[in-house]
Scaffold this motif. Structure first.
Motif, PDB file in Angstrom:
ATOM      1  N   GLY A 288      29.871   8.594 -15.257  1.00  0.00           N
ATOM      2  CA  GLY A 288      29.000   7.420 -15.196  1.00  0.00           C
ATOM      3  C   GLY A 288      28.939   6.865 -13.785  1.00  0.00           C
ATOM      4  O   GLY A 288      29.952   6.385 -13.264  1.00  0.00           O
ATOM      5  N   CYS A 289      27.799   6.976 -13.155  1.00  0.00           N
ATOM      6  CA  CYS A 289      27.643   6.440 -11.808  1.00  0.00           C
ATOM      7  C   CYS A 289      26.194   6.025 -11.576  1.00  0.00           C
ATOM      8  O   CYS A 289      25.291   6.462 -12.292  1.00  0.00           O
ATOM      9  CB  CYS A 289      28.061   7.451 -10.746  1.00  0.00           C
ATOM     10  SG  CYS A 289      26.954   8.849 -10.541  1.00  0.00           S
TER      11      CYS A 289
ATOM     12  N   VAL B 158      28.014   2.707  -7.625  1.00  0.00           N
ATOM     13  CA  VAL B 158      28.786   2.064  -8.686  1.00  0.00           C
ATOM     14  C   VAL B 158      29.264   3.169  -9.623  1.00  0.00           C
ATOM     15  O   VAL B 158      28.478   4.042 -10.008  1.00  0.00           O
ATOM     16  CB  VAL B 158      27.909   1.041  -9.442  1.00  0.00           C
ATOM     17  CG1 VAL B 158      28.689   0.386 -10.564  1.00  0.00           C
ATOM     18  CG2 VAL B 158      27.347   0.005  -8.475  1.00  0.00           C
TER      19      VAL B 158
ATOM     20  N   ASN C 272      31.783   4.245 -13.131  1.00  0.00           N
ATOM     21  CA  ASN C 272      32.423   3.786 -14.354  1.00  0.00           C
ATOM     22  C   ASN C 272      33.893   4.178 -14.308  1.00  0.00           C
ATOM     23  O   ASN C 272      34.222   5.343 -14.069  1.00  0.00           O
ATOM     24  CB  ASN C 272      31.733   4.417 -15.563  1.00  0.00           C
ATOM     25  CG  ASN C 272      32.244   3.874 -16.865  1.00  0.00           C
ATOM     26  OD1 ASN C 272      32.679   2.739 -16.945  1.00  0.00           O
ATOM     27  ND2 ASN C 272      32.189   4.696 -17.892  1.00  0.00           N
ATOM     28  N   ARG C 273      34.734   3.214 -14.524  1.00  0.00           N
ATOM     29  CA  ARG C 273      36.187   3.427 -14.581  1.00  0.00           C
ATOM     30  C   ARG C 273      36.680   2.936 -15.947  1.00  0.00           C
ATOM     31  O   ARG C 273      35.964   2.184 -16.614  1.00  0.00           O
ATOM     32  CB  ARG C 273      36.885   2.630 -13.474  1.00  0.00           C
ATOM     33  CG  ARG C 273      36.433   2.950 -12.073  1.00  0.00           C
ATOM     34  CD  ARG C 273      37.208   4.126 -11.560  1.00  0.00           C
ATOM     35  NE  ARG C 273      36.951   4.281 -10.130  1.00  0.00           N
ATOM     36  CZ  ARG C 273      36.762   5.432  -9.553  1.00  0.00           C
ATOM     37  NH1 ARG C 273      36.786   6.530 -10.259  1.00  0.00           N
ATOM     38  NH2 ARG C 273      36.545   5.524  -8.269  1.00  0.00           N
TER      39      ARG C 273
ATOM     40  N   PHE D 268      32.877  -0.977 -14.748  1.00  0.00           N
ATOM     41  CA  PHE D 268      32.153  -0.519 -13.562  1.00  0.00           C
ATOM     42  C   PHE D 268      32.732  -1.161 -12.307  1.00  0.00           C
ATOM     43  O   PHE D 268      33.107  -2.334 -12.306  1.00  0.00           O
ATOM     44  CB  PHE D 268      30.663  -0.848 -13.686  1.00  0.00           C
ATOM     45  CG  PHE D 268      29.952   0.061 -14.639  1.00  0.00           C
ATOM     46  CD1 PHE D 268      29.509   1.313 -14.239  1.00  0.00           C
ATOM     47  CD2 PHE D 268      29.750  -0.316 -15.955  1.00  0.00           C
ATOM     48  CE1 PHE D 268      28.871   2.163 -15.120  1.00  0.00           C
ATOM     49  CE2 PHE D 268      29.114   0.524 -16.851  1.00  0.00           C
ATOM     50  CZ  PHE D 268      28.677   1.767 -16.433  1.00  0.00           C
ATOM     51  N   THR D 269      32.798  -0.355 -11.249  1.00  0.00           N
ATOM     52  CA  THR D 269      33.333  -0.833  -9.987  1.00  0.00           C
ATOM     53  C   THR D 269      32.533  -0.251  -8.825  1.00  0.00           C
ATOM     54  O   THR D 269      31.947   0.837  -8.943  1.00  0.00           O
ATOM     55  CB  THR D 269      34.837  -0.473  -9.861  1.00  0.00           C
ATOM     56  OG1 THR D 269      35.364  -1.071  -8.687  1.00  0.00           O
ATOM     57  CG2 THR D 269      35.049   1.026  -9.788  1.00  0.00           C
TER      58      THR D 269
END
Length: 170
Positions: free
Chosen positions: A89-90, A115, A117-118, A122-123
């Motif tokens: 997820g980015c 951005v 997904n962690r 999201f970070t």
């Protein structure tokens, strides 16, 4: 009563100026759309479409990678590393660029955020300065060179932005 009617020559000059202004706006819009298409294409894994944004011998210079030509750019999108970003997820978000067009050449500068997904949500992975050089050819506008530098305090990153606003090459 003064005659305010335009002569044919006045009308032709005004029409020519108007056409020139419309062409400039269309060029800026086309360049902007090309740049803003990068994120959705790269995040969807559309390797060939990403590569087609560049001239056949175009250069994509990122801090961590130098790619020359469409084949290397497409290979980056197909790479295990990039496919891993997609699977996890980015989002590559490009802000609206500052575009300067001069005939069949254009320069654009702007920012992007990556951005990811962690597990904790999201970070922001990175914020980057971009300097684009583009050319209009038979296929339309294409990237000749894109230089990207992370905004981590290094002096070259803000210099890219200043050079782009001034219309200077990267």
């Amino acid at each position: 009563m003064a005659d305010t009617a335009m002569t044919g020559t006045d009308a032709e000059r005004r029409l020519a100026r108007l056409e020139e202004r419309v062409r400039m706006l269309e060029d800026e819009r086309e360049v902007t759309r090309l740049i803003l298409s990068y994120g959705p294409l790269v995040d969807s894994g559309s390797a060939d479409e990403v590569a087609e944004l560049w001239e056949p011998d175009g250069v994509y210079d990122v801090d961590e990678l130098l790619m020359r030509g469409r084949k290397q750019i497409a290979a980056m999108v197909r790479s295990d590393a990039h496919q891993g970003w997609i699977a996890g997820g980015c989002a590559h978000f490009n802000g609206a660029p500052h575009v300067t067009v001069s005939g069949d050449e254009a320069t654009a500068i702007g920012y992007s955020l990556m951005v990811v997904n962690r597990p904790e949500g999201f970070t922001l992975r990175r914020a980057t300065a971009h300097h684009w050089t583009l050319r209009r050819g038979p296929e339309g506008w294409r990237v000749v060179n894109r230089t990207a530098r992370v905004l981590d305090g290094r002096p070259e990153s803000p210099r890219l932005l200043a050079d782009g606003v001034a219309g200077r090459p990267a």
